[in-house]
Design a protein around this motif. Sequence first.
Motif, PDB file in Angstrom:
ATOM      1  N   ALA A  19       0.836  -1.204   0.000  1.00 35.67           N
ATOM      2  CA  ALA A  19       0.000   0.000   0.000  1.00 35.67           C
ATOM      3  C   ALA A  19       0.869   1.252   0.000  1.00 35.67           C
ATOM      4  CB  ALA A  19      -0.940  -0.002   1.204  1.00 35.67           C
ATOM      5  N   ARG A  20       1.910   1.232   0.822  1.00 40.48           N
ATOM      6  CA  ARG A  20       2.803   2.397   0.867  1.00 40.48           C
ATOM      7  C   ARG A  20       3.542   2.574  -0.457  1.00 40.48           C
ATOM      8  NH1 ARG A  20       3.083   0.518   6.165  1.00 40.48           N
ATOM      9  NH2 ARG A  20       4.891  -0.800   5.750  1.00 40.48           N
ATOM     10  N   ALA A  21       4.072   1.495  -1.007  1.00 41.35           N
ATOM     11  CA  ALA A  21       4.822   1.583  -2.269  1.00 41.35           C
ATOM     12  C   ALA A  21       3.929   2.060  -3.406  1.00 41.35           C
ATOM     13  CB  ALA A  21       5.440   0.223  -2.600  1.00 41.35           C
ATOM     14  N   HIS A  22       2.736   1.484  -3.511  1.00 44.33           N
ATOM     15  CA  HIS A  22       1.816   1.868  -4.580  1.00 44.33           C
ATOM     16  C   HIS A  22       1.339   3.298  -4.368  1.00 44.33           C
ATOM     17  CE1 HIS A  22      -1.737   0.449  -7.320  1.00 44.33           C
ATOM     18  NE2 HIS A  22      -0.964   1.341  -7.909  1.00 44.33           N
ATOM     19  N   GLY A  23       1.143   3.684  -3.120  1.00 44.65           N
ATOM     20  CA  GLY A  23       0.755   5.058  -2.822  1.00 44.65           C
ATOM     21  C   GLY A  23       1.808   6.056  -3.271  1.00 44.65           C
ATOM     22  N   VAL A  24       3.059   5.762  -2.994  1.00 44.29           N
ATOM     23  CA  VAL A  24       4.152   6.642  -3.438  1.00 44.29           C
ATOM     24  C   VAL A  24       4.174   6.715  -4.960  1.00 44.29           C
ATOM     25  CG1 VAL A  24       6.676   6.850  -3.571  1.00 44.29           C
ATOM     26  CG2 VAL A  24       5.576   6.377  -1.372  1.00 44.29           C
ATOM     27  N   PHE A  25       4.039   5.576  -5.616  1.00 45.14           N
ATOM     28  CA  PHE A  25       4.031   5.527  -7.084  1.00 45.14           C
ATOM     29  C   PHE A  25       2.915   6.401  -7.648  1.00 45.14           C
ATOM     30  CE2 PHE A  25       2.554   3.573 -11.065  1.00 45.14           C
ATOM     31  CZ  PHE A  25       3.738   3.531 -11.801  1.00 45.14           C
ATOM     32  N   ALA A  63      -5.588   9.377  -4.828  1.00 44.94           N
ATOM     33  CA  ALA A  63      -5.609   7.921  -4.620  1.00 44.94           C
ATOM     34  C   ALA A  63      -4.351   7.476  -3.886  1.00 44.94           C
ATOM     35  CB  ALA A  63      -5.733   7.203  -5.962  1.00 44.94           C
ATOM     36  N   GLY A  64      -3.213   7.967  -4.314  1.00 48.47           N
ATOM     37  CA  GLY A  64      -1.963   7.603  -3.663  1.00 48.47           C
ATOM     38  C   GLY A  64      -1.915   8.059  -2.216  1.00 48.47           C
ATOM     39  N   TRP A  65      -2.371   9.272  -1.970  1.00 51.99           N
ATOM     40  CA  TRP A  65      -2.417   9.801  -0.603  1.00 51.99           C
ATOM     41  C   TRP A  65      -3.320   8.931   0.272  1.00 51.99           C
ATOM     42  CZ3 TRP A  65       0.439  12.538   2.386  1.00 51.99           C
ATOM     43  CH2 TRP A  65      -0.073  13.090   3.547  1.00 51.99           C
ATOM     44  N   SER A  66      -4.436   8.513  -0.282  1.00 49.61           N
ATOM     45  CA  SER A  66      -5.353   7.642   0.447  1.00 49.61           C
ATOM     46  C   SER A  66      -4.682   6.316   0.798  1.00 49.61           C
ATOM     47  CB  SER A  66      -6.611   7.402  -0.390  1.00 49.61           C
ATOM     48  OG  SER A  66      -7.513   6.579   0.289  1.00 49.61           O
ATOM     49  N   GLN A  67      -3.914   5.774  -0.142  1.00 52.43           N
ATOM     50  CA  GLN A  67      -3.188   4.525   0.132  1.00 52.43           C
ATOM     51  C   GLN A  67      -2.133   4.735   1.219  1.00 52.43           C
ATOM     52  OE1 GLN A  67      -2.365   3.897  -4.185  1.00 52.43           O
ATOM     53  NE2 GLN A  67      -2.746   1.759  -3.647  1.00 52.43           N
TER      54      GLN A  67
END
Length: 135
Positions: A19-25, A63-67
Amino acid sequence: MASGRRAAAGPSCDAAALARAHGVFNVLGGAWPLVSMRSFEWVFGPKEDEWLEQTVAGLLVAAGWSQLRAGDSAAGREHARRVGVGTAATLLAIDLIHVPRGRLRWTYPLDGAMEAAWLLAWWRTRERRADGARR
């Protein structure tokens, strides 16, 4: 020893990291055209409607911030998974539909490959319910 603890933690630990990695991406990918439309268009081609690209970019940042803010709880991981799968599936579908039609530049399949990788990663980190079935 560390690998034993990681294995004991199971997919939930992996899902939180994912979740953190995908959020950063998603935050970085969304911020790019907001910060420098010029460099974004150099890679992905000129955009007829920059406002539309900026809208999509803003939604990716959100979306990324939410993740990133989902947390490590089971509910937070599930929220991050839903946002991640929805985002990746949508972007992959657009790439698969519009690259062959010639509406998107050849660089978009690179994004499509990354979106497919996110989907695979989310699929591999599905959590088990109490009855042993995958969610």
